[in-house]
Design an enzyme around this catalytic site. Structure first.
Site, PDB file in Angstrom:
ATOM      1  CD  GLU A  12      15.135   0.905   8.485  1.00 35.86           C
ATOM      2  OE1 GLU A  12      14.366   0.597   7.562  1.00 35.86           O
ATOM      3  OE2 GLU A  12      16.374   0.815   8.402  1.00 35.86           O
ATOM      4  CB  CYS A  32       7.021  -1.024   7.435  1.00 39.86           C
ATOM      5  SG  CYS A  32       8.248  -2.278   7.832  1.00 39.86           S
TER       6      CYS A  32
END
Ligand code: NAD
Length: 541
Positions: free
Chosen positions: A276, A310
């Site tokens: 990720e 993010c």
């Protein structure tokens, strides 16, 4: 360094400032938590890491650092405990998480304190973060038995053969976590790995390890076998390779650059990994969007967690017809948010610190580079040492051009650029003009139109009339990055199944598939072709 005193009220910073730790956070608690790390027992001893309270720069304790030998020992312990854990029925494993759900909820304040010490984020965001593992637990309490249940399927020959799809735990899972949501990521990613029957070794970031350690303590309190979950601490390049070499799966969250290193090592070991990674996330505001909703939505999407999420937005494309009004209102809202910045463990501040002075300098360097090359700062653009050593103002830029770093590289701070567009196709082209593909957002009052446009955006998460919460909080749907933003997903059925090996157990009740002794090949071929044609015609296979 002037002192390394460990208790809250007594701790002082490199520059002599006293810490402001809440009374719950005592030296006894910090010592108990750091005592959970596997470190110092084997191999060459490492110097401990000075943990800093971001708000003041005060040193609040020493974090033991694991040697590669410690890491190997931690993985061995987790592996030994995993053998028994894997034999527990899923229902029994889930009882542990039923208890953990309540334990985490009843300890939110201490968890939030520990998150804030290392991250400097606002209380509101720390509490929100603390609730993430609770949501993940709740989802898998409801669905894990269904997802992990063996599925009996028909074999090649109806009645005579069967095939069963089993999902067996992989063994030991390495969970490598970043500092921006240190509790949510390390604990939420461990939960499905454990439910699937694995042992886990977590490697948190040194800056933010305390909250992870507290989460591990709570999981053990809830009944998780003690050795099943381990924590090792250290710098990535020092402990990372040994951790990967002793694991059967790697769950990594962090930068794209580190993800590549992790993926290479996992590939060499022929184990799978879930990566990720970073993003450069765009938002498109169509001309019919309702600015009363877009402005607060965009403020959270850009500046939530001080821009260190993010999935946060770093590029906003606004239709020419509403561009000027959007800019006027967005800039005013960003400035107002900046005026509510504060270094406090109370819920008052609405805007928090960046994680460290080093990271703040990196964010400032992106803004300075853009300004030096001709960009305009509409608001913000300055550090705020008067509030805390790593504070930086909510910043809005215009006039950003491709040669500026902020145009293409993830800044990971409270900085956004607003671009004007007239042609929707051009907005889509620009939104997709990035090597990343983590998140994208579209705003319109016409949902059908927005959803159609969403289909054209190259991102693993696309949010309509929201920045990123709509996708991230939907734990039933897998979420991950495409392009250079990742490999694999978390959440949903896939987020549990990735921690398992799929095994196919085939059972043949009678041997009819192989050639019968003495049967001429021509006859055998005829019978095979007839069977295949009949299977198709009768839709048997
Ligand atoms: P990072 O890649 O520097 O570090 C992440 C973790 O990896 C840390 O624990 C670090 O110590 C460890 N690490 C570093 N080198 C390693 C190595 N060689 N082997 C093993 N481990 C190693 O990232 P960061 O600065 O901590 O986090 C910010 C980045 O994370 C941003 O790019 C952000 O977009 C990304 N992120 C992505 C997601 C997501 O879900 N896609 C979520 C949060 C953060």
């Amino acid at each position: 360094m002037e002192t390394t005193t460990h208790s809250g009220a007594e701790a002082t910073s490199h520059s002599g400032a006293a810490s402001t730790l809440p009374p719950r956070i005592t030296k006894t608690l910090i010592d108990r938590l750091t005592g959970l790390i596997t470190a110092g027992a084997a191999g060459e001893k490492r110097e401990p890491y000075d943990m800093i309270e971001v708000y003041t720069g005060a040193v609040v304790g020493e974090l033991p650092q694991s040697s590669p030998e410690d890491v190997a020992a931690a993985a061995d312990k987790a592996r030994a405990a995993q053998r028994e854990w894997a034999n527990w029925p899923v229902k029994r494993r889930l009882q542990v998480f039923e208890k953990a759900h309540e334990l985490i909820l009843s300890e939110l304040d201490t968890i939030a304190d520990l998150i804030q010490i290392g991250c400097g984020k606002t209380r509101r965001m720390a509490i929100e973060e603390s609730c993430d593992p609770v949501m993940v637990i709740s989802h898998y309490l409801k669905h894990a038995e269904r997802i992990l249940k063996p599925i009996r399927r028909g074999g090649a020959m109806p009645i005579i053969s069967t095939s069963t799809e089993q999902h067996r735990p992989k063994g030991v899972v390495a969970v490598i976590a970043p500092w921006n949501f240190p509790f949510a990521i390390s604990i939420s990613d461990s939960i499905p790995a454990l439910i699937a029957g694995n042992g886990v070794v977590i490697k948190p970031d040194n800056k933010t390890a305390l909250c992870t350690l507290y989460g591990v303590e709570l999981l053990r309190k809830a009944g998780l076998p003690r050795d099943l979950i381990q924590v090792v601490c250290g710098t990535g390049p020092d402990v990372g390779p040994t951790l990967i070499d002793h694991s059967d799966f790697v769950m990594f969250t962090g930068s794209t650059a580190t993800g590549r290193t992790i993926g290479e090592r996992a590939g060499r070991n022929l184990i799978s990994c879930s990566l990720e990674l970073g993003g450069k996330n765009p938002m498109i505001v169509l001309e019919d969007a309702n600015l009363d909703e877009v402005i607060p939505g965009a403020i959270f999407a850009v500046y939530g967690n001080s821009g260190q999420a993010c999935m946060h937005i770093e590029r906003i494309y606004v239709h020419d017809r509403i561009h000027d009004e959007f800019v006027r209102r967005f800039v005013a809202a960003a400035a107002e948010l900046g005026s509510k910045a504060g270094a406090s463990y109370t819920a008052d501040p609405e805007f928090g610190s960046l994680v460290s002075v080093d990271h703040m300098r990196r964010v400032a360097a992106h803004v300075d580079d853009a300004v030096a090359k001709g960009a305009t700062v509409l608001t913000g653009g300055k550090a705020r040492p008067d509030i805390g050593p790593a504070f930086y103002e909510p910043t809005v830029l215009t006039g950003v051009t491709p040669e500026m770093e902020h145009a293409t590289v993830e800044t990971f701070g409270p900085v956004v650029t607003v671009y004007r567009y007239t042609d929707e196709n051009e907005a889509v082209r620009q939104a997709n003009a990035t090597t990343y593909g983590l998140n994208a957002s579209v705003w319109s009052t016409d949902l059908a139109r927005a959803e159609k446009l969403a289909d054209r955006l190259e991102a693993g998460n696309v949010n309509v009339n929201d920045g990123f919460v709509a996708t991230y909080s939907a734990k039933m749907t897998p979420s991950g990055g495409v392009k250079q933003s990742g490999v694999g997903t978390r959440h949903g059925d896939a987020g549990l199944l990735k921690y398992t090996d799929t095994v196919n157990v085939g059972v043949q009740k009678k041997q009819v598939l192989s050639a019968r002794a003495g049967m001429p090949f021509e006859k055998q071929l005829k019978s095979t072709l007839l069977t295949l044609r009949l299977s198709r015609r009768l839709r048997i296979r």
